[in-house]
Design a protein around this motif. Structure first.
Motif, PDB file in Angstrom:
ATOM      1  N   MET A   1       1.116  -0.863  -0.189  1.00 23.36           N
ATOM      2  CA  MET A   1      -0.135  -0.374  -0.330  1.00 23.36           C
ATOM      3  C   MET A   1       0.525   0.961   0.033  1.00 23.36           C
ATOM      4  O   MET A   1       1.826   1.285   1.189  1.00 23.36           O
ATOM      5  CB  MET A   1      -0.864   0.238   1.328  1.00 23.36           C
ATOM      6  CG  MET A   1      -2.353  -0.930   1.431  1.00 23.36           C
ATOM      7  SD  MET A   1      -2.964  -1.408   0.014  1.00 23.36           S
ATOM      8  CE  MET A   1      -4.148   0.076   0.665  1.00 23.36           C
ATOM      9  N   VAL A   2       0.609   1.883  -1.253  1.00 16.50           N
ATOM     10  CA  VAL A   2       1.509   3.103  -1.248  1.00 16.50           C
ATOM     11  C   VAL A   2       0.435   4.599  -1.355  1.00 16.50           C
ATOM     12  O   VAL A   2      -0.492   4.863  -2.088  1.00 16.50           O
ATOM     13  CB  VAL A   2       2.797   3.339  -2.090  1.00 16.50           C
ATOM     14  CG1 VAL A   2       3.447   4.660  -2.490  1.00 16.50           C
ATOM     15  CG2 VAL A   2       3.130   2.477  -2.024  1.00 16.50           C
ATOM     16  N   ASN A   3       0.064   5.266  -0.205  1.00 23.40           N
ATOM     17  CA  ASN A   3      -0.885   6.787  -0.309  1.00 23.40           C
ATOM     18  C   ASN A   3      -2.129   6.072  -0.390  1.00 23.40           C
ATOM     19  O   ASN A   3      -3.273   6.362  -1.210  1.00 23.40           O
ATOM     20  CB  ASN A   3      -0.166   7.647  -1.401  1.00 23.40           C
ATOM     21  CG  ASN A   3       0.815   7.889  -0.778  1.00 23.40           C
ATOM     22  OD1 ASN A   3       1.481   8.737  -0.061  1.00 23.40           O
ATOM     23  ND2 ASN A   3       1.845   8.624  -2.214  1.00 23.40           N
TER      24      ASN A   3
ATOM     25  N   LYS B   1      -3.172   3.316  -2.163  1.00 26.16           N
ATOM     26  CA  LYS B   1      -3.488   2.472  -3.368  1.00 26.16           C
ATOM     27  C   LYS B   1      -2.444   1.713  -3.639  1.00 26.16           C
ATOM     28  O   LYS B   1      -1.519   1.521  -2.703  1.00 26.16           O
ATOM     29  CB  LYS B   1      -2.894   3.471  -4.504  1.00 26.16           C
ATOM     30  CG  LYS B   1      -3.588   4.274  -4.731  1.00 26.16           C
ATOM     31  CD  LYS B   1      -3.463   5.570  -6.264  1.00 26.16           C
ATOM     32  CE  LYS B   1      -4.718   6.756  -6.379  1.00 26.16           C
ATOM     33  NZ  LYS B   1      -3.942   7.271  -7.100  1.00 26.16           N
ATOM     34  N   ARG B   2      -3.013   0.501  -3.961  1.00 29.26           N
ATOM     35  CA  ARG B   2      -2.041  -0.725  -4.187  1.00 29.26           C
ATOM     36  C   ARG B   2      -1.204  -0.923  -5.186  1.00 29.26           C
ATOM     37  O   ARG B   2      -1.386  -0.434  -6.193  1.00 29.26           O
ATOM     38  CB  ARG B   2      -2.874  -1.779  -4.284  1.00 29.26           C
ATOM     39  CG  ARG B   2      -3.516  -2.602  -3.382  1.00 29.26           C
ATOM     40  CD  ARG B   2      -4.381  -4.119  -3.122  1.00 29.26           C
ATOM     41  NE  ARG B   2      -3.763  -4.578  -3.878  1.00 29.26           N
ATOM     42  CZ  ARG B   2      -4.483  -5.603  -4.159  1.00 29.26           C
ATOM     43  NH1 ARG B   2      -5.451  -6.731  -3.220  1.00 29.26           N
ATOM     44  NH2 ARG B   2      -3.330  -7.395  -5.228  1.00 29.26           N
ATOM     45  N   GLU B   3      -0.320  -1.108  -4.801  1.00 32.53           N
ATOM     46  CA  GLU B   3       1.262  -0.795  -6.353  1.00 32.53           C
ATOM     47  C   GLU B   3       1.404  -1.849  -5.978  1.00 32.53           C
ATOM     48  O   GLU B   3       2.754  -2.311  -5.350  1.00 32.53           O
ATOM     49  CB  GLU B   3       2.096   0.282  -5.478  1.00 32.53           C
ATOM     50  CG  GLU B   3       3.136   0.560  -6.776  1.00 32.53           C
ATOM     51  CD  GLU B   3       4.125   1.903  -5.797  1.00 32.53           C
ATOM     52  OE1 GLU B   3       4.944   1.332  -5.048  1.00 32.53           O
ATOM     53  OE2 GLU B   3       3.485   3.206  -6.159  1.00 32.53           O
ATOM     54  N   LYS B   4       2.035  -2.396  -7.351  1.00 28.88           N
ATOM     55  CA  LYS B   4       2.894  -3.886  -7.174  1.00 28.88           C
ATOM     56  C   LYS B   4       4.494  -3.319  -7.651  1.00 28.88           C
ATOM     57  O   LYS B   4       4.885  -2.839  -8.351  1.00 28.88           O
ATOM     58  CB  LYS B   4       2.649  -4.271  -9.240  1.00 28.88           C
ATOM     59  CG  LYS B   4       3.104  -5.702  -8.997  1.00 28.88           C
ATOM     60  CD  LYS B   4       2.078  -6.555 -10.365  1.00 28.88           C
ATOM     61  CE  LYS B   4       1.268  -5.565 -11.548  1.00 28.88           C
ATOM     62  NZ  LYS B   4       1.316  -6.995 -12.525  1.00 28.88           N
ATOM     63  N   TYR B   5       5.338  -4.222  -6.827  1.00 33.57           N
ATOM     64  CA  TYR B   5       6.893  -4.068  -6.773  1.00 33.57           C
ATOM     65  C   TYR B   5       7.506  -5.489  -6.686  1.00 33.57           C
ATOM     66  O   TYR B   5       6.925  -6.749  -6.619  1.00 33.57           O
ATOM     67  CB  TYR B   5       7.095  -3.351  -5.744  1.00 33.57           C
ATOM     68  CG  TYR B   5       7.039  -4.248  -4.535  1.00 33.57           C
ATOM     69  CD1 TYR B   5       8.714  -4.564  -4.200  1.00 33.57           C
ATOM     70  CD2 TYR B   5       5.703  -4.329  -3.791  1.00 33.57           C
ATOM     71  CE1 TYR B   5       8.480  -5.394  -2.687  1.00 33.57           C
ATOM     72  CE2 TYR B   5       6.024  -4.951  -2.213  1.00 33.57           C
ATOM     73  CZ  TYR B   5       6.890  -5.527  -1.881  1.00 33.57           C
ATOM     74  OH  TYR B   5       6.617  -5.758  -0.886  1.00 33.57           O
ATOM     75  N   VAL B   6       8.447  -5.492  -7.200  1.00 31.97           N
ATOM     76  CA  VAL B   6       9.372  -6.711  -7.461  1.00 31.97           C
ATOM     77  C   VAL B   6       9.897  -7.006  -6.430  1.00 31.97           C
ATOM     78  O   VAL B   6      11.230  -5.626  -5.927  1.00 31.97           O
ATOM     79  CB  VAL B   6      10.296  -7.231  -8.730  1.00 31.97           C
ATOM     80  CG1 VAL B   6      11.245  -8.015  -8.818  1.00 31.97           C
ATOM     81  CG2 VAL B   6       9.347  -6.832  -9.920  1.00 31.97           C
ATOM     82  N   VAL B   7      10.259  -7.853  -5.869  1.00 35.51           N
ATOM     83  CA  VAL B   7      11.089  -8.196  -4.449  1.00 35.51           C
ATOM     84  C   VAL B   7      12.475  -7.888  -4.820  1.00 35.51           C
ATOM     85  O   VAL B   7      12.613  -7.105  -3.396  1.00 35.51           O
ATOM     86  CB  VAL B   7      10.386  -9.260  -4.353  1.00 35.51           C
ATOM     87  CG1 VAL B   7      11.472 -10.057  -2.362  1.00 35.51           C
ATOM     88  CG2 VAL B   7       9.110  -9.924  -3.608  1.00 35.51           C
TER      89      VAL B   7
END
Length: 141
Positions: free
Chosen positions: A85-87, A89-95
């Motif tokens: 969660m960023v601000n 909103k759900r955000e996708k990231y590579v570990v």
């Protein structure tokens, strides 16, 4: 080392062949380091002249049997995607976007092998003890 000879303490003499693994005492290791520090030869050259080779035993599954198989290895962390969660909103990231893949690992291992005369052996976890005994008893592949 005052008489110009190398004295390596040993319990009994053992003949050394091409594939023999030699166990050394801490005193012998320190003597080898002293020789290296006083020599113009590289540690690789000293090891080759003494018939010593470092063997790295790598535990892996049945799909990795040789150094060449590492090329095709896929690092599970390289492409693992998670959500955060960023601000609000759900955000996708590579570990681990910078994780090493099989190609990069293969090139690194080949450099180590060639530069330092290292031998890589591969086995499954269930065979590790047996492989260690084979390597220490001088068995080669």
């Amino acid at each position: 080392m005052s008489d110009g000879k190398i004295h390596i303490p040993a319990r009994r003499k053992q003949p050394v062949d091409d594939q023999m693994v030699v166990k050394v005492t801490p005193e012998a290791y320190n003597a080898l380091v002293d020789i290296y520090n006083e020599s113009t030869l590289s540690l690789k050259q000293i090891a080759i002249n003494a018939g010593i080779q470092l063997v790295i035993l790598v535990e892996h599954g049945p799909d990795i049997q040789s150094l060449e198989d590492v090329w095709f290895w896929e690092n599970p962390r390289k492409h693992e995607v998670r959500w955060r969660m960023v601000n609000g909103k759900r955000e996708k990231y590579v570990v681990s976007a910078k994780a090493v893949d099989g190609n990069q690992l293969y090139k690194s291992l080949c450099t180590i092998r060639d530069r330092y005369n290292v031998r890589f052996e591969f086995c499954e976890k269930k065979d590790t003890g047996k492989e260690i005994m084979r390597i220490l008893s001088g068995g080669g592949r």
